[in-house]
Write an enzyme that holds these catalytic residues in place. Structure first.
Site, PDB file in Angstrom:
ATOM      1  N   HIS A 217       0.836  -1.210   0.000  1.00  0.00           N
ATOM      2  CA  HIS A 217       0.000   0.000   0.000  1.00  0.00           C
ATOM      3  C   HIS A 217       0.865   1.252   0.000  1.00  0.00           C
ATOM      4  O   HIS A 217       1.931   1.285   0.596  1.00  0.00           O
ATOM      5  CB  HIS A 217      -0.946   0.007   1.204  1.00  0.00           C
ATOM      6  CG  HIS A 217      -0.246  -0.098   2.532  1.00  0.00           C
ATOM      7  ND1 HIS A 217       0.224  -1.301   3.022  1.00  0.00           N
ATOM      8  CD2 HIS A 217       0.073   0.826   3.446  1.00  0.00           C
ATOM      9  CE1 HIS A 217       0.795  -1.101   4.193  1.00  0.00           C
ATOM     10  NE2 HIS A 217       0.727   0.187   4.485  1.00  0.00           N
ATOM     11  N   PHE A 218       0.362   2.263  -0.702  1.00  0.00           N
ATOM     12  CA  PHE A 218       1.016   3.565  -0.730  1.00  0.00           C
ATOM     13  C   PHE A 218       0.398   4.472   0.321  1.00  0.00           C
ATOM     14  O   PHE A 218      -0.813   4.440   0.542  1.00  0.00           O
ATOM     15  CB  PHE A 218       0.839   4.237  -2.100  1.00  0.00           C
ATOM     16  CG  PHE A 218       1.672   3.624  -3.189  1.00  0.00           C
ATOM     17  CD1 PHE A 218       2.919   4.156  -3.506  1.00  0.00           C
ATOM     18  CD2 PHE A 218       1.215   2.521  -3.894  1.00  0.00           C
ATOM     19  CE1 PHE A 218       3.689   3.590  -4.512  1.00  0.00           C
ATOM     20  CE2 PHE A 218       1.984   1.955  -4.901  1.00  0.00           C
ATOM     21  CZ  PHE A 218       3.219   2.493  -5.211  1.00  0.00           C
TER      22      PHE A 218
END
Ligand SMILES: [Zn+2]
Length: 159
Positions: free
Chosen positions: A116-117
């Site tokens: 995930h960013f």
């Protein structure tokens, strides 16, 4: 170098780490912090934010390495990041953003299994303003207010 004062992070550090995956749960359950569920990408509010408006953008598929992403997923992720930044700009008017990926525990990854960013909006002087949110009990209200402000924009989001 300024130190970010984020005492509610203690809530995360001390909390029993839930079984399962917060991103996969966000897809399967009626998660109240999920802003966007696309075919290949999802956007959720960080339940333990570094700052107001801290969002997480993840692929729908549960995978941990960049190399496992398919080309179209890379495109969708970057598009979702771009649109999320755009919405945050319009709703919260930050002065800048930190956007990034934490790979591995040593790099600060809280959830290692599902890539995930992070999108962290920044305001001039925000390291001082952060002390305003020092009481952990206040944070869920901030989260819900922020969520309500952002949700209508994500409801109309197409990638
Ligand atoms: Zn997952």
């Amino acid at each position: 170098m300024k130190t970010m004062w984020a005492p509610w992070r203690m809530e995360y550090i001390l909390a029993d780490k839930q079984q399962g995956c917060i991103f996969c749960d966000a897809l399967s359950e009626n998660d109240d912090l999920t802003l966007f569920k696309g075919n290949d990408t999802l956007v959720v509010m960080n339940k333990f934010p570094y700052i107001n408006g801290h969002l997480l953008v993840a692929p729908v598929r549960h995978l941990s390495a960049l190399g496992q992403l398919r080309k179209y997923e890379m495109g969708e992720l970057l598009a979702a990041i771009e649109r999320s930044v755009d919405i945050l700009k319009r709703v919260m008017h930050p002065d800048g953003f930190n956007v990034g990926l934490n790979l591995g525990k040593v790099a600060g990854a809280g959830v290692e299994d599902h890539l995930h960013f992070h999108i962290v909006p920044r305001w001039f002087g925000d390291t001082n303003a952060l002390t305003v949110f020092a009481d952990v009990r206040v944070i869920p209200e901030h989260l819900q207010v922020t969520y309500s402000n952002l949700k209508p924009h994500f409801d109309t989001l197409t990638l």
